[in-house]
Write an enzyme that holds these catalytic residues in place. Sequence first.
Site, mmCIF file in Angstrom:
data_model
loop_
_atom_site.group_PDB
_atom_site.id
_atom_site.type_symbol
_atom_site.label_atom_id
_atom_site.label_comp_id
_atom_site.label_asym_id
_atom_site.label_seq_id
_atom_site.Cartn_x
_atom_site.Cartn_y
_atom_site.Cartn_z
ATOM 1 N N LYS A 9 0.950 -1.282 -0.165
ATOM 2 C CA LYS A 9 -0.093 0.046 -0.153
ATOM 3 C C LYS A 9 0.772 1.250 -0.071
ATOM 4 O O LYS A 9 1.724 1.221 0.603
ATOM 5 C CB LYS A 9 -0.997 0.075 1.311
ATOM 6 N N SER A 25 -2.907 2.909 -17.532
ATOM 7 C CA SER A 25 -1.993 2.528 -16.620
ATOM 8 C C SER A 25 -2.074 3.651 -15.611
ATOM 9 O O SER A 25 -2.597 4.748 -15.687
ATOM 10 C CB SER A 25 -0.490 2.166 -17.200
ATOM 11 N N TYR A 58 -2.646 -1.058 -14.307
ATOM 12 C CA TYR A 58 -1.298 -1.734 -14.161
ATOM 13 C C TYR A 58 -0.379 -0.575 -13.771
ATOM 14 O O TYR A 58 -0.836 0.572 -14.493
ATOM 15 C CB TYR A 58 -1.298 -2.775 -15.081
ATOM 16 N N ALA A 75 -8.547 6.029 -17.110
ATOM 17 C CA ALA A 75 -8.678 6.512 -15.676
ATOM 18 C C ALA A 75 -8.059 7.791 -15.411
ATOM 19 O O ALA A 75 -8.903 8.509 -14.361
ATOM 20 C CB ALA A 75 -7.395 5.407 -15.045
#
Length: 116
Positions: A9, A25, A58, A75
């Site tokens: 994280k 990505s 990714y 995104a």
Amino acid sequence: MQIQVVKSKIHRVKVTGADLNYIGSITIDEDLMDASNIIQGEKVQIVNNDNGERLETYVIPGPRNSGEITLNGAAARKVSVGDTLILITYAFMDIEKAKVYKPSLVFPDEATNLLK
């Protein structure tokens, strides 16, 4: 039996870029990738603290010591520069191993996205 647990994280980084015309990505400063044990091409969940969006994509490495966090492709529509994100990866493992596994947790400087 195997279960899925948090592997890595990166907590509370700021979006530095959003490039709609890139293939896809998220670009992450390679120093942050190393510190959090995230590798190129790995699937990552992105949680946007500012608007509640959650998405998966990714990872591609960005320049070291740059603090870069850029969402690419579609995104890019889910973030604004300056939004605060949490980036999470997961791994499958045996339940007994999962009970003792310690994920790689990184808490970069919130103003610069650089390692403290």
